[in-house]
Design a protein around this motif. Structure first.
Motif, PDB file in Angstrom:
ATOM      1  N   CYS A  96     -31.357 136.650  29.719  1.00 50.93           N
ATOM      2  CA  CYS A  96     -31.202 136.501  31.170  1.00 50.93           C
ATOM      3  C   CYS A  96     -30.088 135.518  31.508  1.00 50.93           C
ATOM      4  O   CYS A  96     -29.291 135.742  32.439  1.00 50.93           O
ATOM      5  CB  CYS A  96     -32.516 136.023  31.790  1.00 50.93           C
ATOM      6  SG  CYS A  96     -33.891 137.170  31.626  1.00 50.93           S
ATOM      7  N   PHE A  97     -30.015 134.412  30.748  1.00 52.75           N
ATOM      8  CA  PHE A  97     -29.027 133.363  30.982  1.00 52.75           C
ATOM      9  C   PHE A  97     -27.609 133.915  30.846  1.00 52.75           C
ATOM     10  O   PHE A  97     -26.770 133.763  31.743  1.00 52.75           O
ATOM     11  CB  PHE A  97     -29.267 132.237  29.967  1.00 52.75           C
ATOM     12  CG  PHE A  97     -28.575 130.942  30.312  1.00 52.75           C
ATOM     13  CD1 PHE A  97     -28.080 130.691  31.573  1.00 52.75           C
ATOM     14  CD2 PHE A  97     -28.433 129.957  29.348  1.00 52.75           C
ATOM     15  CE1 PHE A  97     -27.456 129.486  31.883  1.00 52.75           C
ATOM     16  CE2 PHE A  97     -27.814 128.749  29.632  1.00 52.75           C
ATOM     17  CZ  PHE A  97     -27.319 128.523  30.904  1.00 52.75           C
ATOM     18  N   THR A  98     -27.350 134.584  29.739  1.00 57.89           N
ATOM     19  CA  THR A  98     -25.999 135.103  29.509  1.00 57.89           C
ATOM     20  C   THR A  98     -25.671 136.261  30.441  1.00 57.89           C
ATOM     21  O   THR A  98     -24.515 136.446  30.831  1.00 57.89           O
ATOM     22  CB  THR A  98     -25.833 135.518  28.033  1.00 57.89           C
ATOM     23  OG1 THR A  98     -24.459 135.722  27.749  1.00 57.89           O
ATOM     24  CG2 THR A  98     -26.600 136.784  27.715  1.00 57.89           C
ATOM     25  N   THR A  99     -26.689 137.041  30.855  1.00 57.23           N
ATOM     26  CA  THR A  99     -26.458 138.148  31.788  1.00 57.23           C
ATOM     27  C   THR A  99     -26.105 137.640  33.181  1.00 57.23           C
ATOM     28  O   THR A  99     -25.409 138.319  33.944  1.00 57.23           O
ATOM     29  CB  THR A  99     -27.706 139.054  31.849  1.00 57.23           C
ATOM     30  OG1 THR A  99     -27.969 139.573  30.537  1.00 57.23           O
ATOM     31  CG2 THR A  99     -27.511 140.221  32.805  1.00 57.23           C
ATOM     32  N   THR A 100     -26.564 136.455  33.525  1.00 57.33           N
ATOM     33  CA  THR A 100     -26.215 135.850  34.808  1.00 57.33           C
ATOM     34  C   THR A 100     -24.736 135.488  34.879  1.00 57.33           C
ATOM     35  O   THR A 100     -24.146 135.440  35.964  1.00 57.33           O
ATOM     36  CB  THR A 100     -27.056 134.575  35.034  1.00 57.33           C
ATOM     37  OG1 THR A 100     -28.435 134.906  34.944  1.00 57.33           O
ATOM     38  CG2 THR A 100     -26.782 133.957  36.394  1.00 57.33           C
ATOM     39  N   ILE A 101     -24.106 135.270  33.719  1.00 60.94           N
ATOM     40  CA  ILE A 101     -22.744 134.735  33.678  1.00 60.94           C
ATOM     41  C   ILE A 101     -21.711 135.740  33.201  1.00 60.94           C
ATOM     42  O   ILE A 101     -20.690 135.969  33.867  1.00 60.94           O
ATOM     43  CB  ILE A 101     -22.712 133.491  32.752  1.00 60.94           C
ATOM     44  CG1 ILE A 101     -23.634 132.407  33.304  1.00 60.94           C
ATOM     45  CG2 ILE A 101     -21.294 132.961  32.598  1.00 60.94           C
ATOM     46  CD1 ILE A 101     -23.966 131.328  32.315  1.00 60.94           C
ATOM     47  N   VAL A 102     -21.940 136.357  32.044  1.00 58.12           N
ATOM     48  CA  VAL A 102     -20.887 137.123  31.370  1.00 58.12           C
ATOM     49  C   VAL A 102     -20.460 138.394  32.107  1.00 58.12           C
ATOM     50  O   VAL A 102     -19.255 138.663  32.194  1.00 58.12           O
ATOM     51  CB  VAL A 102     -21.302 137.443  29.917  1.00 58.12           C
ATOM     52  CG1 VAL A 102     -20.247 138.308  29.230  1.00 58.12           C
ATOM     53  CG2 VAL A 102     -21.497 136.149  29.135  1.00 58.12           C
ATOM     54  N   PRO A 103     -21.373 139.229  32.651  1.00 54.98           N
ATOM     55  CA  PRO A 103     -20.906 140.438  33.336  1.00 54.98           C
ATOM     56  C   PRO A 103     -19.892 140.166  34.451  1.00 54.98           C
ATOM     57  O   PRO A 103     -18.908 140.906  34.586  1.00 54.98           O
ATOM     58  CB  PRO A 103     -22.207 141.043  33.895  1.00 54.98           C
ATOM     59  CG  PRO A 103     -23.250 140.606  32.928  1.00 54.98           C
ATOM     60  CD  PRO A 103     -22.852 139.217  32.539  1.00 54.98           C
ATOM     61  N   LYS A 104     -20.105 139.109  35.228  1.00 57.22           N
ATOM     62  CA  LYS A 104     -19.146 138.765  36.280  1.00 57.22           C
ATOM     63  C   LYS A 104     -17.822 138.320  35.672  1.00 57.22           C
ATOM     64  O   LYS A 104     -16.749 138.640  36.205  1.00 57.22           O
ATOM     65  CB  LYS A 104     -19.725 137.646  37.164  1.00 57.22           C
ATOM     66  CG  LYS A 104     -18.813 137.246  38.328  1.00 57.22           C
ATOM     67  CD  LYS A 104     -18.508 138.410  39.247  1.00 57.22           C
ATOM     68  CE  LYS A 104     -17.580 138.012  40.374  1.00 57.22           C
ATOM     69  NZ  LYS A 104     -17.181 139.169  41.212  1.00 57.22           N
ATOM     70  N   MET A 105     -17.868 137.610  34.551  1.00 59.19           N
ATOM     71  CA  MET A 105     -16.641 137.222  33.857  1.00 59.19           C
ATOM     72  C   MET A 105     -15.869 138.463  33.420  1.00 59.19           C
ATOM     73  O   MET A 105     -14.641 138.535  33.580  1.00 59.19           O
ATOM     74  CB  MET A 105     -16.971 136.372  32.622  1.00 59.19           C
ATOM     75  CG  MET A 105     -17.485 134.987  32.910  1.00 59.19           C
ATOM     76  SD  MET A 105     -17.911 134.112  31.379  1.00 59.19           S
ATOM     77  CE  MET A 105     -16.288 133.950  30.615  1.00 59.19           C
ATOM     78  N   LEU A 106     -16.585 139.442  32.877  1.00 58.73           N
ATOM     79  CA  LEU A 106     -15.940 140.659  32.383  1.00 58.73           C
ATOM     80  C   LEU A 106     -15.256 141.419  33.519  1.00 58.73           C
ATOM     81  O   LEU A 106     -14.143 141.937  33.352  1.00 58.73           O
ATOM     82  CB  LEU A 106     -16.968 141.557  31.692  1.00 58.73           C
ATOM     83  CG  LEU A 106     -17.619 140.987  30.427  1.00 58.73           C
ATOM     84  CD1 LEU A 106     -18.691 141.940  29.907  1.00 58.73           C
ATOM     85  CD2 LEU A 106     -16.580 140.708  29.353  1.00 58.73           C
ATOM     86  N   VAL A 107     -15.924 141.499  34.658  1.00 58.45           N
ATOM     87  CA  VAL A 107     -15.330 142.173  35.834  1.00 58.45           C
ATOM     88  C   VAL A 107     -14.062 141.447  36.266  1.00 58.45           C
ATOM     89  O   VAL A 107     -13.030 142.076  36.548  1.00 58.45           O
ATOM     90  CB  VAL A 107     -16.342 142.224  36.991  1.00 58.45           C
ATOM     91  CG1 VAL A 107     -15.659 142.709  38.274  1.00 58.45           C
ATOM     92  CG2 VAL A 107     -17.508 143.137  36.645  1.00 58.45           C
TER      93      VAL A 107
END
Length: 315
Positions: A73-84
Motif C-alpha cells: 500500500c505504501f509504495t502504491t501510494t507513491i510510485v504510480p504517480k511518479m511513473l505517470v
C-alpha cells in the motif's frame, strides 16, 4: 477544502520529481517500474507463503504478513504517480490529490513504524519470557496489536492534513520533490506556518521517536538476555531470529530520521535520496531481507512455488 479554495489561488501543484532533464525520464520510468513490480511481487509472495504454510501460522509471521501488505500500500501510494509524471510533460497533481497522497503516505509510513515496534515486542517476549510466550502473544493479542498499529496512524495523519489545509498558497505551486510531503508544502505557503512547524517538531517527533525507543528498549533487554545464554549456539540462534528485523529497522529509521528530525526550513533537494530509501527501497528490500535470513520462510516460499509448477505443466 472549500475554505482553502476560497483563499488560495493554487488549485494544483507541480511535482518536479527526481530530474528535470528530458533524457532522464524514460530511464527513471524503467527503473522505478522495475522496483515497483519487484516490490509488489516480493511482498505478495511473502503473504501467500505465510497464509498457505501451516508452519508459518505464528505471531511473528502474522505480523510480517501485515507489514508486507502495508509495504504494498505504501509504495502504491507513491510510485504510480511518479511513473505517470516521468512520461508526462505536465507533472501536475491537484490540490485534493496532493493532500490525499500526503495523508496516505503518513498513514502507511507510520503503520510500518508501529508494526516494526510490535514485531520487536514479539521477539522480546519470545527470547526474554519464552515460557509465557503462547499466553502473552495470543491470537487475540495479535489482532489487537495489528488493529492498534493500523488505526492510530490515521489520527496522526488527519491532524497534519487538516492543519495543512488551513494554510494559504498564493502563487508558488512548484514542489521540489517527487511526492507531496509536508515540509516542501509548508515552504510554499504564503501564510503563517508557525503552528504547523510546532506540531511537526512536537507531536510529529513524539509519534516518530516513540516506536523507535520501544524497539531500542526491547533489543537492549534481548541483548542482556542473550548474553546470559551459556552456549555459543544458543546465542547465535537467538540473534539469528532478530537479525532480519534489526536490518529492516536500521534501513527504515535511519533514512526517516535523516529527513524528519530537522527543521522544516532546512529541507533541501538532498533529502530526496533518503526519502526514496524509506518510501520505495525499504518496501522492495524487506521481502529479500526476511526471506534470505529465515529458513522457515524460505521453505514456505519453496513450497508455494512448488505448488504452482505442477498446475502450469499440463497446459
Amino acid at each position: 477544502m472549500e475554505r482553502l479554495n476560497q483563499t488560495s489561488s493554487v488549485s494544483e501543484f507541480i511535482l518536479l520529481g527526481l530530474s528535470s532533464r528530458p533524457e532522464d525520464q524514460k530511464p527513471l520510468f524503467i527503473l522505478f517500474l522495475t522496483i515497483y513490480l519487484v516490490t509488489i511481487t516480493g511482498n505478495l509472495l511473502i503473504i501467500l507463503a505465510i497464509c498457505s504454510d501451516s508452519q508459518l501460522q505464528t505471531p511473528m509471521y502474522f505480523f510480517l504478513s501485515f507489514l508486507s501488505f502495508t509495504d504494498i500500500c505504501f509504495t502504491t501510494t507513491i510510485v504510480p504517480k511518479m511513473l505517470v509524471n516521468f512520461l508526462s510533460k505536465k507533472k501536475t497533481i491537484s490540490y485534493a490529490g496532493c493532500l490525499t497522497q500526503m495523508y496516505f503516505i503518513y498513514v502507511f509510513g507510520y503503520t510500518d513504524s508501529c508494526l516494526l515496534a510490535v514485531m520487536a515486542f514479539d521477539r522480546y517476549v519470545a527470547i526474554c519470557d519464552p515460557f509465557h510466550y503462547v499466553t502473552t502473544i495470543s491470537h487475540q493479542c495479535c489482532v489487537l496489536l495489528v488493529a492498534f498499529s493500523c488505526s492510530l496512524p490515521h489520527f496522526h495523519s488527519l491532524l497534519h492534513t487538516l492543519l495543512l489545509n488551513q494554510l494559504t498558497f498564493c502563487d508558488a505551486n512548484v514542489i521540489h520533490h517527487f511526492l507531496c510531503d509536508i515540509s516542501p508544502l509548508i515552504k510554499l505557503s504564503c501564510s503563517s506556518t508557525f503552528l504547523n512547524e510546532i506540531i511537526i517538531m512536537t507531536e510529529g517527533t513524539v509519534f516518530l521517536v516513540t516506536p523507535f525507543l520501544f524497539i531500542a528498549f526491547s533489543y537492549i533487554r534481548i541483548l542482556i538476555a542473550v548474553l546470559k545464554i551459556p552456549s555459543a549456539a544458543g546465542k547465535h540462534k537467538a540473534f539469528s531470529t532478530c537479525g532480519s528485523h534489526l536490518t529492516v529497522v536500521a534501513l527504515f529509521y535511519g533514512s526517516i530520521f535523516y529527513v524528519y528530525l530537522q527543521p522544516v526550513s532546512t529541507y533541501t533537494v538532498r533529502d530526496h535520496m533518503a526519502t526514496i530509501v524509506y518510501t520505495v527501497l525499504s518496501s522492495m528490500l524487506n521481502p529479500f531481507i526476511y526471506s534470505l535470513r529465515n529458513k522457515d520462510l524460505k521453505q514456505g516460499l519453496r513450497k508455494l512455488v512448488g505448488r504452482r509448477k505442477p498446475q502450469a505443466a499440463p497446459s
